[in-house]
Motif scaffolding. Structure first.
Motif, short mmCIF file in Angstrom:
data_model
loop_
_atom_site.label_atom_id
_atom_site.label_comp_id
_atom_site.label_asym_id
_atom_site.label_seq_id
_atom_site.Cartn_x
_atom_site.Cartn_y
_atom_site.Cartn_z
N VAL A 194 -7.84 4.24 4.66
CA VAL A 194 -6.76 5.20 4.43
C VAL A 194 -7.24 6.63 4.69
O VAL A 194 -6.52 7.44 5.27
N ILE A 206 -7.21 3.78 -2.48
CA ILE A 206 -6.25 2.72 -2.14
C ILE A 206 -6.86 1.70 -1.18
O ILE A 206 -6.70 0.49 -1.34
N SER A 210 -2.86 0.55 5.97
CA SER A 210 -3.58 1.77 5.59
C SER A 210 -2.94 3.00 6.22
O SER A 210 -2.83 4.06 5.58
N GLN A 225 1.73 1.75 -3.55
CA GLN A 225 0.54 2.21 -4.27
C GLN A 225 0.26 3.68 -4.00
O GLN A 225 -0.08 4.44 -4.92
N ALA A 226 0.41 4.10 -2.75
CA ALA A 226 0.15 5.50 -2.40
C ALA A 226 1.13 6.43 -3.10
O ALA A 226 0.73 7.45 -3.68
N LEU A 231 0.81 -1.22 0.00
CA LEU A 231 0.00 0.00 0.00
C LEU A 231 0.85 1.27 0.00
O LEU A 231 0.43 2.30 -0.52
N VAL A 232 2.03 1.21 0.59
CA VAL A 232 2.94 2.36 0.55
C VAL A 232 3.35 2.65 -0.88
O VAL A 232 3.33 3.81 -1.34
N THR A 282 2.50 7.98 4.01
CA THR A 282 3.24 8.18 2.76
C THR A 282 2.65 9.34 1.97
O THR A 282 3.38 10.20 1.46
N ALA A 336 0.15 3.85 4.32
CA ALA A 336 -0.20 4.52 3.05
C ALA A 336 -0.55 5.98 3.30
O ALA A 336 -0.14 6.88 2.56
#
Length: 288
Positions: free
Chosen positions: A137, A133, A103, A70-71, A67-68, A109, A106
């Motif tokens: 989040v 995401i 989450s 992705q963010a 998720l990091v 980030t 993310a």
């Protein structure tokens, strides 16, 4: 430019599943709040456009599954950023625990890179991006305590709950959130009133009412799949916690303890059940 951002864990003081939506998600209404168990995210800009993620836990992915990553990638693409970032995640929050660790990472980030890349985005803009995401989040971007509705992305900040110690205990199992929701029966649908009552107890700073109104629509489903979750909750109450509840889809159980003198007893009682036990505090953040 470098930034270090804390990514606190969350617990659900109330979690109601209202109904299944046409888009396949479930409509929920929740009171979420943060505790002072946190990951730490170190970020530094790169002169190229690469996104590099490293994790302190070597078994976690560092590519598009993270998720990091992705963010960072979504923020870079959406705002046409011609810089990259090196990101290191120091994990303290247990993985797949129902505490929104991924989450929160993310969200941290998004907030950190907003500064590193000097984008000047508001919390509302970052939260809207975060909701693409994952459902938690948006809450993690805002932080504090809030009523969350919709898929979890509609956030209404409220006052912080009364001060309390929180004992977190995670058994050595994984829980599939998708499977928990799949097994949730239509007859267990709630109407949102439990969340409203919890919010009222917090507004009145009534600790005992808050303890009495803890509720999680998913708890019975997860406990049927993993009986050890029920045993942990029972152990918490028996050892002196004022109240206990499973967080999210589990498997972590949290206990609220008002008197500091009781904390070691509850903590030590749970250490015999599982290795991952934490004594932390609720985070106090004034409503803005």
């Amino acid at each position: 430019m470098k930034r270090t951002i804390k990514a606190p864990a969350k617990i659900n003081l109330a979690l109601e599943v209202l109904h299944k939506r046409n888009d396949g998600y479930h409509e929920v209404k929740m009171v979420m709040t943060q505790v002072d168990l946190a990951d730490r995210i170190d970020m530094e800009h790169r002169n190229d456009t690469l996104i590099r993620v490293e994790m302190s836990e070597g078994f976690l992915p560092v590519d598009q599954r993270n998720l990091v990553y992705q963010a960072a990638s979504l923020l870079q693409e959406r705002y046409n950023v011609h810089q990259g970032a090196s990101i290191y995640v120091h994990k303290n929050i247990p993985v797949a625990a129902g505490l929104a660790g991924g989450s929160s990472d993310a969200a941290a980030t998004l907030k950190g890179l907003n500064e590193v890349w000097r984008l000047g985005l508001s919390s509302e803009e970052l939260a809207a991006l975060g909701s693409e995401i994952g459902s938690d989040v948006a809450f993690c971007v805002h932080g504090g305590t809030a009523i969350a509705s919709g898929r979890g992305e509609i956030i209404e900040p409220i006052a912080s709950p009364p001060p309390s110690w929180v004992i977190l205990a995670k058994p050595p199992i994984g829980v599939s959130t998708r499977e928990v929701y799949r097994r949730l029966s239509a007859s267990s649908a709630s109407d949102g009133s439990r969340t409203e009552r919890m919010a009222r107890a917090i507004s009145e700073q009534n600790y005992h009412a808050m303890c009495d109104r803890l509720y999680n629509s998913l708890e019975d489903v997860t406990m049927a799949m993993h009986p050890e979750v029920r045993r942990i909750k029972e152990r918490m109450i028996a050892s002196g916690a004022d109240a206990a509840l499973m967080s999210g889809s589990g498997p972590t159980v949290f206990g609220l303890v008002k008197k500091e003198s009781r904390v070691p007893r509850v903590y030590n009682a749970l250490r015999g059940f599982c290795e991952q036990v934490y004594a932390v505090r609720l985070i106090s953040k004034e409503k803005t």
